[in-house]
Scaffold this motif. Structure first.
Motif, PDB file in Angstrom:
ATOM      1  N   ARG A 115     -35.096 -47.140  25.060  1.00  0.00           N
ATOM      2  CA  ARG A 115     -34.359 -47.601  23.870  1.00  0.00           C
ATOM      3  C   ARG A 115     -33.874 -49.039  24.038  1.00  0.00           C
ATOM      4  O   ARG A 115     -33.847 -49.807  23.063  1.00  0.00           O
ATOM      5  N   ILE A 118     -36.875 -51.190  23.322  1.00  0.00           N
ATOM      6  CA  ILE A 118     -37.166 -51.215  21.884  1.00  0.00           C
ATOM      7  C   ILE A 118     -36.265 -52.231  21.189  1.00  0.00           C
ATOM      8  O   ILE A 118     -36.731 -53.032  20.356  1.00  0.00           O
ATOM      9  N   GLU A 119     -34.984 -52.222  21.519  1.00  0.00           N
ATOM     10  CA  GLU A 119     -34.074 -53.187  20.891  1.00  0.00           C
ATOM     11  C   GLU A 119     -34.453 -54.618  21.274  1.00  0.00           C
ATOM     12  O   GLU A 119     -34.395 -55.528  20.432  1.00  0.00           O
ATOM     13  N   GLU A 145     -37.460 -42.177  15.577  1.00  0.00           N
ATOM     14  CA  GLU A 145     -36.041 -42.449  15.337  1.00  0.00           C
ATOM     15  C   GLU A 145     -35.757 -43.946  15.369  1.00  0.00           C
ATOM     16  O   GLU A 145     -35.073 -44.480  14.474  1.00  0.00           O
ATOM     17  N   GLU A 146     -36.263 -44.597  16.378  1.00  0.00           N
ATOM     18  CA  GLU A 146     -35.969 -46.014  16.534  1.00  0.00           C
ATOM     19  C   GLU A 146     -36.635 -46.871  15.462  1.00  0.00           C
ATOM     20  O   GLU A 146     -36.055 -47.843  14.981  1.00  0.00           O
TER      21      GLU A 146
END
Length: 265
Positions: A115, A118-119, A145-146
């Motif tokens: 995560r 991903i950011e 979700e992301e």
């Protein structure tokens, strides 16, 4: 003219290449492999990976924490990854992802690391490079979700997972990368997954020094051999080799736009 292709994922900093890196890159160019993306899997090695990209015009680089190392390495920060992206030949975030085959005990930290990457991909505006093994359900869930929380681009590197994860990735607009695994005689089901995918969402790679395609299987892989995988890809999609090569080049340029801009400068 010889068809041109890109090895979208290799590891040129690995000791396997230490004694002959100039020759390896020269052989790649002779095979029509005009670009290579070398991947840093532990951020402490970023300087040495960057140095390879600086030294060789056809080489670009990306960096992240490999999921199998996520429990051994300091957790990356978004800021750290975005700072690396300031380098002109840094073109992707990763590889990151989930691997429950050997390292399922670190699933929680792998997910946290994923995560973060991903950011970073969102903030840097660069594609995410995903490693997925034996974690299809969690991978599909996190990516979905992301992506719903904020769009990002992504390639499923060395794709050899289930049809369901392949479809989930394609439905999000992501890309599937074809490695030497797709050329193995027993990989008929994997070739069928690729054949069902849009050809404008396919990349080719070696993952060198691993996964050499026939007739080199079992020996060290190198970027030149991505041409052998691309020949199999052409057969899978019912295209001539020049047409398939041109398509994968267009796909790479679309996804790795920073590398394309550098190449065309």
């Amino acid at each position: 003219m010889q068809p041109q292709i890109t090895d979208s994922h290799c590891h040129l900093d690995f000791p396997d290449f230490a004694d002959e890196l100039p020759e390896v890159i020269s052989r790649a160019e002779e095979a029509g492999v005009t670009r290579m993306v070398t991947i840093c899997t532990r951020l402490k090695n970023a300087t040495s990976v960057q140095a390879i990209a600086d030294a060789y015009a056809p080489v670009f680089w990306a960096a992240g924490t490999h999921p199998m190392s996520a429990a051994e390495e300091p957790l990356a920060s978004v800021e750290e990854l975005v700072a690396l992206a300031e380098h002109p030949k840094f073109v992707g975030i990763g590889e990151t992802g989930l691997d429950y085959h050997y390292t399922s005990e670190s699933a929680e930290i792998q997910q946290e690391s994923l995560r973060i990457h991903i950011e970073a991909a969102r903030q840097a505006g660069l594609p995410l490079i995903i490693h997925a093994r034996a974690a299809d359900d969690d991978m599909a869930k996190i990516l979905s979700e992301e992506h719903a929380a904020g769009a990002f681009d992504c390639v499923m590197h060395c794709f050899s997972s289930s049809p369901e994860l392949g479809r989930a990735a394609l439905d999000l607009g992501f890309y599937l990368s074809m490695s030497g695994i797709a050329s193995f005689p027993r990989s008929k089901e994997l070739r069928e997954i690729f054949a069902a995918a849009p050809v404008d969402r396919i990349l080719v790679e070696t993952d060198a020094p691993y996964l050499a395609p026939p007739p080199h299987r079992g020996r060290r892989n190198e970027p030149a051999y991505s041409a052998l995988t691309a020949q199999v890809g052409a057969e899978v999609f019912g295209l001539s080799y020049p047409d398939f090569a041109a398509q994968t080049q267009a796909n790479f340029d679309r996804l790795f736009a920073k590398a394309a801009a550098w190449s065309n400068a």
